[in-house]
Design an enzyme around this catalytic site. Structure first.
Site, PDB file in Angstrom:
ATOM      1  N   SER A   1       0.822  -1.221   0.000  1.00 62.58           N
ATOM      2  CA  SER A   1       0.000   0.000   0.000  1.00 62.58           C
ATOM      3  C   SER A   1       0.856   1.273   0.000  1.00 62.58           C
ATOM      4  O   SER A   1       1.834   1.387   0.742  1.00 62.58           O
ATOM      5  CB  SER A   1      -0.926   0.020   1.220  1.00 62.58           C
ATOM      6  OG  SER A   1      -1.598   1.265   1.261  1.00 62.58           O
ATOM      7  N   LYS A   2       0.447   2.227  -0.807  1.00 66.54           N
ATOM      8  CA  LYS A   2       1.142   3.523  -0.876  1.00 66.54           C
ATOM      9  C   LYS A   2       0.496   4.536   0.068  1.00 66.54           C
ATOM     10  O   LYS A   2       0.987   5.661   0.202  1.00 66.54           O
ATOM     11  CB  LYS A   2       1.057   4.100  -2.299  1.00 66.54           C
ATOM     12  CG  LYS A   2       1.586   3.181  -3.384  1.00 66.54           C
ATOM     13  CD  LYS A   2       3.014   3.483  -3.694  1.00 66.54           C
ATOM     14  CE  LYS A   2       3.497   2.762  -4.941  1.00 66.54           C
ATOM     15  NZ  LYS A   2       4.924   2.513  -4.921  1.00 66.54           N
TER      16      LYS A   2
ATOM     17  N   LYS B   1     -13.437  -4.377   0.657  1.00 68.39           N
ATOM     18  CA  LYS B   1     -14.257  -3.224   0.256  1.00 68.39           C
ATOM     19  C   LYS B   1     -15.765  -3.525   0.258  1.00 68.39           C
ATOM     20  O   LYS B   1     -16.576  -2.624   0.401  1.00 68.39           O
ATOM     21  CB  LYS B   1     -13.841  -2.732  -1.130  1.00 68.39           C
ATOM     22  CG  LYS B   1     -12.505  -1.985  -1.126  1.00 68.39           C
ATOM     23  CD  LYS B   1     -12.234  -1.392  -2.495  1.00 68.39           C
ATOM     24  CE  LYS B   1     -10.974  -0.561  -2.500  1.00 68.39           C
ATOM     25  NZ  LYS B   1     -10.787   0.178  -3.757  1.00 68.39           N
TER      26      LYS B   1
ATOM     27  N   ASN C   1     -14.302   2.401   0.624  1.00 66.30           N
ATOM     28  CA  ASN C   1     -12.835   2.379   0.773  1.00 66.30           C
ATOM     29  C   ASN C   1     -12.360   3.229   1.946  1.00 66.30           C
ATOM     30  O   ASN C   1     -11.168   3.337   2.177  1.00 66.30           O
ATOM     31  CB  ASN C   1     -12.136   2.814  -0.525  1.00 66.30           C
ATOM     32  CG  ASN C   1     -12.183   4.316  -0.739  1.00 66.30           C
ATOM     33  OD1 ASN C   1     -13.037   4.997  -0.180  1.00 66.30           O
ATOM     34  ND2 ASN C   1     -11.278   4.828  -1.550  1.00 66.30           N
TER      35      ASN C   1
ATOM     36  N   ASP D   1     -13.030   7.002  -3.965  1.00 70.17           N
ATOM     37  CA  ASP D   1     -12.459   6.747  -5.296  1.00 70.17           C
ATOM     38  C   ASP D   1     -13.115   7.612  -6.376  1.00 70.17           C
ATOM     39  O   ASP D   1     -12.445   8.069  -7.302  1.00 70.17           O
ATOM     40  CB  ASP D   1     -12.598   5.269  -5.687  1.00 70.17           C
ATOM     41  CG  ASP D   1     -11.482   4.412  -5.103  1.00 70.17           C
ATOM     42  OD1 ASP D   1     -10.429   4.978  -4.740  1.00 70.17           O
ATOM     43  OD2 ASP D   1     -11.662   3.191  -5.008  1.00 70.17           O
TER      44      ASP D   1
ATOM     45  N   GLY E   1     -14.870  -3.441 -13.165  1.00 66.81           N
ATOM     46  CA  GLY E   1     -14.675  -3.891 -11.784  1.00 66.81           C
ATOM     47  C   GLY E   1     -14.950  -2.751 -10.804  1.00 66.81           C
ATOM     48  O   GLY E   1     -15.663  -1.790 -11.111  1.00 66.81           O
ATOM     49  N   GLY E   2     -14.339  -2.856  -9.619  1.00 64.16           N
ATOM     50  CA  GLY E   2     -14.597  -1.882  -8.563  1.00 64.16           C
ATOM     51  C   GLY E   2     -14.203  -0.466  -8.957  1.00 64.16           C
ATOM     52  O   GLY E   2     -14.957   0.485  -8.711  1.00 64.16           O
ATOM     53  N   ALA E   3     -13.032  -0.308  -9.554  1.00 59.42           N
ATOM     54  CA  ALA E   3     -12.578   1.038  -9.929  1.00 59.42           C
ATOM     55  C   ALA E   3     -13.498   1.616 -11.002  1.00 59.42           C
ATOM     56  O   ALA E   3     -13.859   2.798 -10.960  1.00 59.42           O
ATOM     57  CB  ALA E   3     -11.133   0.986 -10.435  1.00 59.42           C
TER      58      ALA E   3
ATOM     59  N   TYR F   1      -1.222   2.506 -11.779  1.00 62.69           N
ATOM     60  CA  TYR F   1      -0.088   3.334 -11.361  1.00 62.69           C
ATOM     61  C   TYR F   1       1.192   2.523 -11.152  1.00 62.69           C
ATOM     62  O   TYR F   1       2.217   3.074 -10.765  1.00 62.69           O
ATOM     63  CB  TYR F   1      -0.417   4.188 -10.136  1.00 62.69           C
ATOM     64  CG  TYR F   1      -0.938   3.423  -8.947  1.00 62.69           C
ATOM     65  CD1 TYR F   1      -0.078   2.880  -8.009  1.00 62.69           C
ATOM     66  CD2 TYR F   1      -2.309   3.236  -8.778  1.00 62.69           C
ATOM     67  CE1 TYR F   1      -0.557   2.177  -6.927  1.00 62.69           C
ATOM     68  CE2 TYR F   1      -2.798   2.536  -7.699  1.00 62.69           C
ATOM     69  CZ  TYR F   1      -1.918   2.010  -6.786  1.00 62.69           C
ATOM     70  OH  TYR F   1      -2.411   1.298  -5.719  1.00 62.69           O
TER      71      TYR F   1
END
Ligand code: NAP
Length: 272
Positions: free
Chosen positions: A18-19, A70, A91, A107, A131-133, A217
């Site tokens: 995770s960032k 999520k 999220n 998001d 999908g989710g995004a 990313y």
């Protein structure tokens, strides 16, 4: 918890990649806020206990939620924004003023932040992925009255269902179909991500003012963005949305807007 520092965290399984801690710690330091942001590994069968323990921890300001929690997290917190019926996934979890836990999804706002100044009302859009995004993207697009939306996805039925769910007009196509003209093309699929298949699209049918927005990313310079730049098109990379969704969450956790004027420095940290 034995220390008394206020904190937020990100939970997931796995979580080491995770960032989010880099982003939130960077902003906490810039604003000299005495608080912490951590990562915490929570396996699916540990989620209920995790939420119960944090509910009673007065120092905990909330958490970001990543794969695979999520959906499951929606069963443990209130949903004042009706996120379950709209985006269908949370999220971010935080406290209401009375101390109860609620969930939201940052998001859609994060996706929208880099294109907020682009006049997209009535403009046609292509979204790759369902999908989710993609659901967060479609929710945001449904709020700004875009024109026709073409969703390109491996599972075309799933894509058609999303058009109906978000009340968008348009069509669902299979990968490999010729792209219709559009002002904005968004890659919200896993294609092009490190370890995944490449995204193969021919951008030649897009107008010269088209914007190509890749949510992936890792890597940052995806083949899609390289091809778009070679055609002279405007591009937006996945770090923009990553920072955008974190910014909305940061304000919820810590009550202050993050200092976005340091974005270039933050980007360097994220890519180091
Ligand atoms: P997800 O829910 O698992 O959805 C994955 C999507 O990719 C689905 O549409 C799936 O198609 C498609 N896909 C996966 N493998 C494929 C393949 N081999 N061929 C064709 N299509 C394939 O994942 P997600 O959470 O939406 O994430 C999607 C991407 O967005 C990831 O790269 C993620 O890192 C990125 N993302 C970025 C941000 C950001 O802040 N920048 C935020 C969230 C997500 P089917 O529906 O047919 O299975």
């Amino acid at each position: 918890m034995t220390d008394t520092l206020s904190y937020a965290e990100v939970i997931g399984d796995p979580i080491a990649h995770s960032k989010s801690p880099i982003i939130h710690k960077f902003w906490l330091e810039k604003l000299a806020i005495e608080a912490d942001y951590r990562m915490f590994h929570v396996k699916p069968d540990e989620l209920a206990d995790y939420i119960a323990s944090r509910r009673d921890d007065p120092h905990w300001q909330g958490c970001n939620v990543t794969i695979p929690h999520k959906l499951a997290v929606m069963d443990h917190v209130s949903d004042p924004g009706d996120v379950r019926a709209s985006i269908g996934a949370m999220n971010t979890i935080a406290r209401t003023e009375s101390g109860d836990l609620f969930g939201t999804n940052t998001d859609a706002g994060g996706f929208f932040a880099p294109i907020a100044d682009v006049p997209l009302t009535g403009q046609d859009v292509i979204v790759i992925g369902a999908g989710g995004a993609a659901q967060a993207v479609l929710f945001a697009l449904s709020r700004i009255d875009v024109g026709s939306v073409t969703i390109i996805n491996r599972n075309v039925l799933k894509a058609s269902a999303l058009l109906a769910r978000f009340g968008l007009k348009g069509k669902a196509l299979e990968h490999g179909s010729a792209l219709p003209p559009a002002r904005l093309l968004v890659n919200a699929s896993a294609l092009g991500m490190k370890g995944q298949d490449e995204l193969l699209v021919d951008l030649s049918s897009l107008p010269d003012d088209a914007i190509i927005y890749d949510l992936v990313y890792v890597p940052l310079k995806t083949k899609l963005l390289v091809a778009a730049k070679a055609r002279g098109l405007e591009t937006i990379d996945g770090v923009s949305m990553l920072i955008g969704q974190a910014a909305v969450a940061f304000e919820i956790f810590f009550g202050q807007a993050p200092p976005l004027e340091h974005d270039e420095e933050l980007r360097k940290l994220l890519l180091a």
